[in-house]
Design an enzyme around this catalytic site. Sequence first.
Site, PDB file in Angstrom:
ATOM      1  N   ARG A  64       0.833  -1.216   0.000  1.00 21.69           N
ATOM      2  CA  ARG A  64       0.000   0.000   0.000  1.00 21.69           C
ATOM      3  C   ARG A  64       0.858   1.253   0.000  1.00 21.69           C
ATOM      4  NH1 ARG A  64      -4.378  -0.391   4.574  1.00 21.69           N
ATOM      5  NH2 ARG A  64      -5.169   1.546   3.655  1.00 21.69           N
ATOM      6  N   HIS A 113      -7.162   7.886  12.008  1.00 22.79           N
ATOM      7  CA  HIS A 113      -6.771   6.473  11.900  1.00 22.79           C
ATOM      8  C   HIS A 113      -5.282   6.291  11.717  1.00 22.79           C
ATOM      9  CE1 HIS A 113     -11.165   5.759  10.445  1.00 22.79           C
ATOM     10  NE2 HIS A 113     -11.088   5.826  11.761  1.00 22.79           N
ATOM     11  N   CYS A 125       6.369  -0.191  23.174  1.00 26.33           N
ATOM     12  CA  CYS A 125       7.375   0.839  23.528  1.00 26.33           C
ATOM     13  C   CYS A 125       6.923   2.203  22.971  1.00 26.33           C
ATOM     14  CB  CYS A 125       8.734   0.507  22.912  1.00 26.33           C
ATOM     15  SG  CYS A 125       9.454  -1.013  23.542  1.00 26.33           S
ATOM     16  N   CYS A 144      11.841  -2.781  16.538  1.00 30.49           N
ATOM     17  CA  CYS A 144      11.819  -1.667  17.486  1.00 30.49           C
ATOM     18  C   CYS A 144      13.246  -1.399  17.977  1.00 30.49           C
ATOM     19  CB  CYS A 144      10.926  -2.023  18.691  1.00 30.49           C
ATOM     20  SG  CYS A 144      11.051  -0.844  20.044  1.00 30.49           S
TER      21      CYS A 144
HETATM   22  C1  BV8 Z   1     -13.342   1.468  17.648  1.00 30.77           C
HETATM   23  C2  BV8 Z   1      -6.925   2.247   9.110  1.00 30.77           C
HETATM   24  C3  BV8 Z   1     -13.732   0.979  19.933  1.00 30.77           C
HETATM   25  C4  BV8 Z   1      -6.620   0.869   8.670  1.00 30.77           C
HETATM   26  C5  BV8 Z   1      -9.316   2.258   9.317  1.00 30.77           C
HETATM   27  C6  BV8 Z   1     -20.200   1.388  16.229  1.00 30.77           C
HETATM   28  C7  BV8 Z   1     -21.097   1.013  15.250  1.00 30.77           C
HETATM   29  C8  BV8 Z   1     -20.740   0.090  14.270  1.00 30.77           C
HETATM   30  C9  BV8 Z   1     -19.455  -0.469  14.241  1.00 30.77           C
HETATM   31  C10 BV8 Z   1     -18.576  -0.087  15.226  1.00 30.77           C
HETATM   32  C11 BV8 Z   1     -18.929   0.823  16.200  1.00 30.77           C
HETATM   33  N1  BV8 Z   1     -17.848   1.006  17.018  1.00 30.77           N
HETATM   34  C12 BV8 Z   1     -16.835   0.215  16.607  1.00 30.77           C
HETATM   35  C13 BV8 Z   1     -17.250  -0.464  15.507  1.00 30.77           C
HETATM   36  C14 BV8 Z   1     -16.423  -1.422  14.774  1.00 30.77           C
HETATM   37  C15 BV8 Z   1     -15.565  -0.734  13.704  1.00 30.77           C
HETATM   38  C16 BV8 Z   1     -16.426  -0.283  12.563  1.00 30.77           C
HETATM   39  O1  BV8 Z   1     -16.856   0.869  12.497  1.00 30.77           O
HETATM   40  N2  BV8 Z   1     -16.638  -1.189  11.636  1.00 30.77           N
HETATM   41  C17 BV8 Z   1     -17.407  -0.878  10.460  1.00 30.77           C
HETATM   42  C18 BV8 Z   1     -16.762  -1.567   9.259  1.00 30.77           C
HETATM   43  C19 BV8 Z   1     -18.841  -1.331  10.682  1.00 30.77           C
HETATM   44  N3  BV8 Z   1     -14.823   0.396  14.230  1.00 30.77           N
HETATM   45  C20 BV8 Z   1     -13.634   0.192  14.822  1.00 30.77           C
HETATM   46  O2  BV8 Z   1     -13.170  -0.919  14.999  1.00 30.77           O
HETATM   47  C21 BV8 Z   1     -12.904   1.419  15.291  1.00 30.77           C
HETATM   48  N4  BV8 Z   1     -12.488   1.246  16.648  1.00 30.77           N
HETATM   49  O3  BV8 Z   1     -14.473   1.808  17.484  1.00 30.77           O
HETATM   50  O4  BV8 Z   1     -12.792   1.205  18.894  1.00 30.77           O
HETATM   51  C22 BV8 Z   1     -14.083  -0.476  19.883  1.00 30.77           C
HETATM   52  C23 BV8 Z   1     -13.063  -1.410  20.063  1.00 30.77           C
HETATM   53  C24 BV8 Z   1     -13.407  -2.774  20.054  1.00 30.77           C
HETATM   54  C25 BV8 Z   1     -14.728  -3.188  19.842  1.00 30.77           C
HETATM   55  C26 BV8 Z   1     -15.728  -2.223  19.623  1.00 30.77           C
HETATM   56  C27 BV8 Z   1     -15.399  -0.877  19.648  1.00 30.77           C
HETATM   57  C28 BV8 Z   1     -11.645   1.636  14.470  1.00 30.77           C
HETATM   58  C29 BV8 Z   1     -11.999   1.967  13.061  1.00 30.77           C
HETATM   59  C30 BV8 Z   1     -10.724   2.358  12.292  1.00 30.77           C
HETATM   60  C31 BV8 Z   1     -10.377   1.287  11.305  1.00 30.77           C
HETATM   61  N5  BV8 Z   1      -9.234   1.702  10.494  1.00 30.77           N
HETATM   62  N6  BV8 Z   1      -8.240   2.620   8.628  1.00 30.77           N
HETATM   63  C32 BV8 Z   1      -6.046   0.858   7.279  1.00 30.77           C
HETATM   64  O5  BV8 Z   1      -6.427   1.738   6.464  1.00 30.77           O
HETATM   65  O6  BV8 Z   1      -5.246  -0.042   7.015  1.00 30.77           O
HETATM   66  S1  BV8 Z   1     -10.824   2.611   8.683  1.00 30.77           S
HETATM   67  C33 BV8 Z   1     -10.812   2.602   6.983  1.00 30.77           C
HETATM   68  O7  BV8 Z   1     -12.166   2.843   6.610  1.00 30.77           O
HETATM   69  C34 BV8 Z   1     -10.049   3.722   6.294  1.00 30.77           C
HETATM   70  O8  BV8 Z   1      -9.377   4.590   7.158  1.00 30.77           O
HETATM   71  C35 BV8 Z   1     -11.181   4.480   5.586  1.00 30.77           C
HETATM   72  O9  BV8 Z   1     -10.920   5.828   5.440  1.00 30.77           O
HETATM   73  C36 BV8 Z   1     -12.225   4.245   6.576  1.00 30.77           C
HETATM   74  C37 BV8 Z   1     -13.617   4.629   6.438  1.00 30.77           C
HETATM   75  O10 BV8 Z   1     -14.055   4.358   5.171  1.00 30.77           O
HETATM   76  P1  BV8 Z   1     -14.298   5.625   4.199  1.00 30.77           P
HETATM   77  O11 BV8 Z   1     -13.206   6.590   4.414  1.00 30.77           O
HETATM   78  O12 BV8 Z   1     -15.670   6.112   4.370  1.00 30.77           O
HETATM   79  O13 BV8 Z   1     -14.045   4.970   2.822  1.00 30.77           O
HETATM   80  P2  BV8 Z   1     -15.021   3.992   2.052  1.00 30.77           P
HETATM   81  O14 BV8 Z   1     -14.181   3.231   1.102  1.00 30.77           O
HETATM   82  O15 BV8 Z   1     -15.883   3.279   3.017  1.00 30.77           O
HETATM   83  O16 BV8 Z   1     -15.994   4.983   1.252  1.00 30.77           O
HETATM   84  C38 BV8 Z   1     -15.456   5.841   0.267  1.00 30.77           C
HETATM   85  C39 BV8 Z   1     -16.529   6.882  -0.001  1.00 30.77           C
HETATM   86  O17 BV8 Z   1     -16.037   7.821  -0.959  1.00 30.77           O
HETATM   87  C40 BV8 Z   1     -17.805   6.293  -0.597  1.00 30.77           C
HETATM   88  O18 BV8 Z   1     -18.915   6.883   0.024  1.00 30.77           O
HETATM   89  C41 BV8 Z   1     -17.740   6.702  -2.080  1.00 30.77           C
HETATM   90  O19 BV8 Z   1     -19.022   6.928  -2.618  1.00 30.77           O
HETATM   91  C42 BV8 Z   1     -16.984   8.007  -1.983  1.00 30.77           C
HETATM   92  N7  BV8 Z   1     -16.211   8.389  -3.163  1.00 30.77           N
HETATM   93  C43 BV8 Z   1     -15.539   7.581  -4.014  1.00 30.77           C
HETATM   94  N8  BV8 Z   1     -14.917   8.332  -4.948  1.00 30.77           N
HETATM   95  C44 BV8 Z   1     -15.191   9.640  -4.660  1.00 30.77           C
HETATM   96  C45 BV8 Z   1     -16.015   9.677  -3.521  1.00 30.77           C
HETATM   97  N9  BV8 Z   1     -16.459  10.831  -2.992  1.00 30.77           N
HETATM   98  C46 BV8 Z   1     -16.088  11.982  -3.589  1.00 30.77           C
HETATM   99  N10 BV8 Z   1     -15.292  12.023  -4.682  1.00 30.77           N
HETATM  100  C47 BV8 Z   1     -14.840  10.879  -5.240  1.00 30.77           C
HETATM  101  N11 BV8 Z   1     -14.067  10.935  -6.329  1.00 30.77           N
END
Ligand code: BV8
Length: 243
Positions: A64, A113, A125, A144
Amino acid sequence: MIGREIRRDDRITILSGAGISAESGVPTFRGEDGLWKGYDATQLATPEAFASDPEKVLEWYIWRRKMIADCSPNPAHEAIAALEDAGYDVAVITQNIDNLHRRSGSKTIVELHGNIFKLRCSGGCRGITQISETTAPEDVPRDCPTCGRLLRPHIVWFGEFLDPDDIVAAQHRLSNTDLLFIVGTSGVVHPAAGLGYIAKEAGAYVVEINIGYTPLSDMADVTLLGPAGQILPKIFAPLLKAQ
Ligand code: BV8
């Protein structure tokens, strides 16, 4: 264009997701390009995946980084940075780890993130190892410097908590925002997806920019459908011309 004039003293916040980097060539998470070698990204970006097969996860991040290093900020990133340079009060709160907001020149950034060009010890660490787009894969440090354990990306994986300092900084900014742009996010990843509501409840005018409607569209005052790289520069151009 957005249904409201942008005032010189507006506190403007950009809440961005993977879509803002799509026109730079960075695959989004949930688009058809979201898979990698047949693996679902959300299955690889987890502590469990790293624990069970660290080499595969590290290989994924090396792949990536190389792919992102070949990408450049697009006119959406650049328009945001230009507005901040022009003296507007602009802050970026991004879910993206691709460093493109920083590369475009934005200064006021919260990376919810993390950042793919930062590494930290997998054993806990303290300290961050910074690499860059020009770091060759073979030069990415693996161990590390303090304890010798594997270095992991300084990124928030699914199932991991966000840095409390970042959450507080984002909440504070969003509580004091006049104009919020939610750009290129599917609004499904929490807690980031819920942050826009803080600004809304605090009285901000909310503009969503996306190529399709999302769960956040109902909350937005206006949703502008189209690529961010075309829409954002159009919105900010008059402000930059007036400089
Ligand atoms: C946490 C780093 C506490 C990694 C990423 C509450 C409700 C539901 C689920 C949860 C919740 N709380 C926790 C969860 C679980 C989980 C979660 O949300 N899961 C989802 C999948 C349901 N969340 C977590 O685990 C978070 N931690 O809450 O801690 C906890 C702990 C344990 C247990 C419970 C709770 C941590 C989340 C962080 C994950 N890490 N990134 C890596 O990248 O390697 S997130 C990853 O998704 C990326 O960072 C990305 O940015 C992010 C979000 O996605 P989007 O940015 O929205 O991107 P996506 O592809 O989805 O959409 C793109 C959009 O762009 C689309 O709408 C498309 O139409 C649009 N688009 C496309 N082209 C264009 C455009 N718009 C404009 N112009 C264009 N040209």
